[in-house]
Design an enzyme around this catalytic site. Structure first.
Site, PDB file in Angstrom:
ATOM      1  N   ARG A  90      18.559  62.492   8.806  1.00  0.00           N
ATOM      2  CA  ARG A  90      17.299  61.763   8.972  1.00  0.00           C
ATOM      3  C   ARG A  90      16.611  61.575   7.626  1.00  0.00           C
ATOM      4  O   ARG A  90      16.068  60.496   7.345  1.00  0.00           O
ATOM      5  CB  ARG A  90      16.377  62.524   9.927  1.00  0.00           C
ATOM      6  CG  ARG A  90      15.022  61.865  10.080  1.00  0.00           C
ATOM      7  CD  ARG A  90      14.123  62.600  11.049  1.00  0.00           C
ATOM      8  NE  ARG A  90      12.837  61.930  11.160  1.00  0.00           N
ATOM      9  CZ  ARG A  90      11.890  62.269  12.032  1.00  0.00           C
ATOM     10  NH1 ARG A  90      12.087  63.261  12.878  1.00  0.00           N
ATOM     11  NH2 ARG A  90      10.749  61.608  12.067  1.00  0.00           N
ATOM     12  N   ASN A 144      17.708  58.672  20.161  1.00  0.00           N
ATOM     13  CA  ASN A 144      17.437  57.421  19.463  1.00  0.00           C
ATOM     14  C   ASN A 144      18.658  56.931  18.695  1.00  0.00           C
ATOM     15  O   ASN A 144      19.494  57.739  18.290  1.00  0.00           O
ATOM     16  CB  ASN A 144      16.274  57.622  18.483  1.00  0.00           C
ATOM     17  CG  ASN A 144      14.932  57.620  19.191  1.00  0.00           C
ATOM     18  OD1 ASN A 144      14.680  56.800  20.052  1.00  0.00           O
ATOM     19  ND2 ASN A 144      14.067  58.550  18.805  1.00  0.00           N
ATOM     20  N   CYS A 164      11.809  56.885  26.772  1.00  0.00           N
ATOM     21  CA  CYS A 164      11.020  57.043  25.546  1.00  0.00           C
ATOM     22  C   CYS A 164       9.637  57.528  25.945  1.00  0.00           C
ATOM     23  O   CYS A 164       9.184  57.270  27.068  1.00  0.00           O
ATOM     24  CB  CYS A 164      10.936  55.701  24.811  1.00  0.00           C
ATOM     25  SG  CYS A 164       9.985  55.741  23.274  1.00  0.00           S
ATOM     26  N   HIS A 194      10.938  50.877  21.112  1.00  0.00           N
ATOM     27  CA  HIS A 194      10.254  50.925  19.819  1.00  0.00           C
ATOM     28  C   HIS A 194       9.865  49.536  19.320  1.00  0.00           C
ATOM     29  O   HIS A 194       9.653  49.321  18.124  1.00  0.00           O
ATOM     30  CB  HIS A 194      11.085  51.674  18.765  1.00  0.00           C
ATOM     31  CG  HIS A 194      11.166  53.137  19.025  1.00  0.00           C
ATOM     32  ND1 HIS A 194      11.767  54.026  18.178  1.00  0.00           N
ATOM     33  CD2 HIS A 194      10.706  53.890  20.065  1.00  0.00           C
ATOM     34  CE1 HIS A 194      11.693  55.256  18.659  1.00  0.00           C
ATOM     35  NE2 HIS A 194      11.047  55.187  19.818  1.00  0.00           N
ATOM     36  N   TYR A 244       5.175  51.595  16.410  1.00  0.00           N
ATOM     37  CA  TYR A 244       6.347  51.161  15.647  1.00  0.00           C
ATOM     38  C   TYR A 244       6.207  49.720  15.157  1.00  0.00           C
ATOM     39  O   TYR A 244       6.907  49.311  14.234  1.00  0.00           O
ATOM     40  CB  TYR A 244       7.617  51.295  16.499  1.00  0.00           C
ATOM     41  CG  TYR A 244       8.051  52.713  16.706  1.00  0.00           C
ATOM     42  CD1 TYR A 244       8.834  53.372  15.761  1.00  0.00           C
ATOM     43  CD2 TYR A 244       7.663  53.424  17.842  1.00  0.00           C
ATOM     44  CE1 TYR A 244       9.224  54.686  15.936  1.00  0.00           C
ATOM     45  CE2 TYR A 244       8.051  54.742  18.030  1.00  0.00           C
ATOM     46  CZ  TYR A 244       8.826  55.366  17.077  1.00  0.00           C
ATOM     47  OH  TYR A 244       9.203  56.676  17.256  1.00  0.00           O
TER      48      TYR A 244
END
Length: 422
Positions: A90, A144, A164, A194, A244
């Protein structure tokens, strides 16, 4: 009822456990299996999970295992919340895109594509093993990028629904602002995972009064502050975008910010170190307050509601925001696109509710990102540098061939250990 959580060693898991314990009448879990290859983390999380169940008087058993096949055997539902490559991957997803002037984020843009390429093959392998072991089990995907992962599962014929926590977060937020119970709030939630907008906030159900104009008039400043967008942007849109959307509506501003402060991944990694230390305390028997800053708020309540409806108990909410096939719901998108909307959920799966006409302001962006997601899934399934390049070129946060070329090189360089074809 038996549930398995793949990625059960995540620091998210006590949030899930807390929901299972509190909402045991909604979802009467008799056996909960936490599956994770990280044995040391798993034991810390599993120990806290058992103490939470005991403290709240839940009679179900909690089992921990690194053996996936044993963990999913006989499960009625399997929840996926894994992170291939961990926080280290990440961190890379959030940093190397910045070298090209593109936003660094783990679920969208170039970083989101990297995560999809790492994740889809692993999730499909898990799902095939679930199908062999227990073909009747539902798969609930919280991993995700949820839209791409859920589409991969559905295309492969799995019984899957994507989940989500954005919508339930807005539901709770708006309920608090209006002084009503969350169950009284029904969102007109439309878009892709998102990439969503709240186009209506209704009291009592799908046909209830739309109080979104009242919310924006009386609480617009607070809502805008949460989204880190100017108040006048919300007034001009007339809707509430997901947070987002800031990556799209204020891309260059976000890039400047990201270049001057530590990544979110670095913050989360430090939180995880602190949380795991707390989880090892034998006196701790509840989720710590710090977990609220980790992300995933209300995930447990959404997961319980969804699982209860899918497993036929008849006690889940009749309508829930999920990720599932479009099937004509949004006529400007292909039927096999995965959208995130309100749906009627039951033992046969999720059926999207009709969606009123969508403002052209959102149609173009949804269609663009849907095309990217299709290309991203092809790259995840079949590999190849050119497929990666095409997906990046199609993404509205990239969109220039020089950027797409440079980002492709960086993506492959940082992810070779996770890509069998690279």
């Amino acid at each position: 009822m038996k549930l398995a959580v793949v990625g059960g060693g995540s620091t998210y898991t006590p949030e899930l456990i807390d929901g299972f314990a509190r909402l045991r009448d909604t979802l009467p879990v008799e056996e909960l299996v936490l599956v994770d290859p990280a044995a040391e983390r798993l034991e810390l999380v599993g120990g806290l999970a058992r103490r939470i169940f005991a403290r709240q008087g839940h009679g179900g058993s909690i089992v921990t295992t690194s053996d996936l096949d044993a963990g999913i055997d006989g499960a009625d539902a399997v929840l996926l919340q894994l992170r291939v490559g961990g926080q280290a991957a990440r961190e890379q997803d959030e940093t190397w895109p910045l070298e090209c002037g593109c936003v660094g984020q783990e679920t969208t843009g170039a970083g989101g594509l990297a995560k999809a390429l790492r994740t889809v093959p692993v999730v499909l392998d898990i799902a095939e093993r679930v199908r062999r072991t227990n073909p009747g089990a539902w798969i609930i995907d919280f991993t995700n990028p949820v839209g791409i992962v859920t589409r991969a599962l559905l295309e492969a014929g799995h019984k899957a629904v994507g989940l989500c926590n954005v919508a339930i977060g807005f539901q709770r937020k708006f309920a608090g602002l209006l002084g009503v119970a969350p169950v009284d709030i029904h969102l007109d939630h439309v878009g892709l995972n998102h990439l969503t907008w709240e186009t209506g906030v209704r009291l009592g159900g799908p046909e209830g009064e739309n109080v979104l104009p009242k919310l924006l008039a009386e609480h617009g400043e607070a809502i805008a502050a949460d989204l880190r967008l100017p108040r006048d942007v919300l007034d001009r849109l007339g809707v509430v975008p997901s947070y987002y959307l800031r990556y799209f509506y204020a891309h260059d501003e976000v890039v400047r910010e990201q270049r001057t402060k530590p990544s979110r991944a670095a913050e989360v990694a430090e939180m995880e170190r602190q949380l795991l230390k707390m989880y090892g305390d034998p006196e701790l028997a509840e989720k710590p307050a710090l977990l609220g800053k980790r992300g995933g708020a209300y995930y447990s309540e959404a997961a319980v509601d969804l699982a209860a409806s899918l497993l036929g108990g008849g006690v889940g909410s009749p309508y829930q925001v999920v990720n599932t096939y479009n099937k004509g719901t949004l006529p400007f998108l292909p039927d096999d696109a995965v959208i995130e909307v309100q749906a009627a959920v039951g033992s046969s799966g999720a059926t999207p509710l009709p969606v009123p006409s969508v403002d052209p302001l959102y149609v173009g962006l949804m269609a663009n990102v849907t095309a990217y997601e299709d290309l991203a899934l092809r790259a995840a399934l079949h590999g190849g540098r050119e497929r990666v390049f095409r997906a990046l070129l199609a993404h509205p946060l990239v969109g220039q061939y020089a950027y797409a070329d440079a980002l492709t090189d960086r993506l492959l360089a940082h992810n070779r250990e996770h890509l069998a074809w690279a």
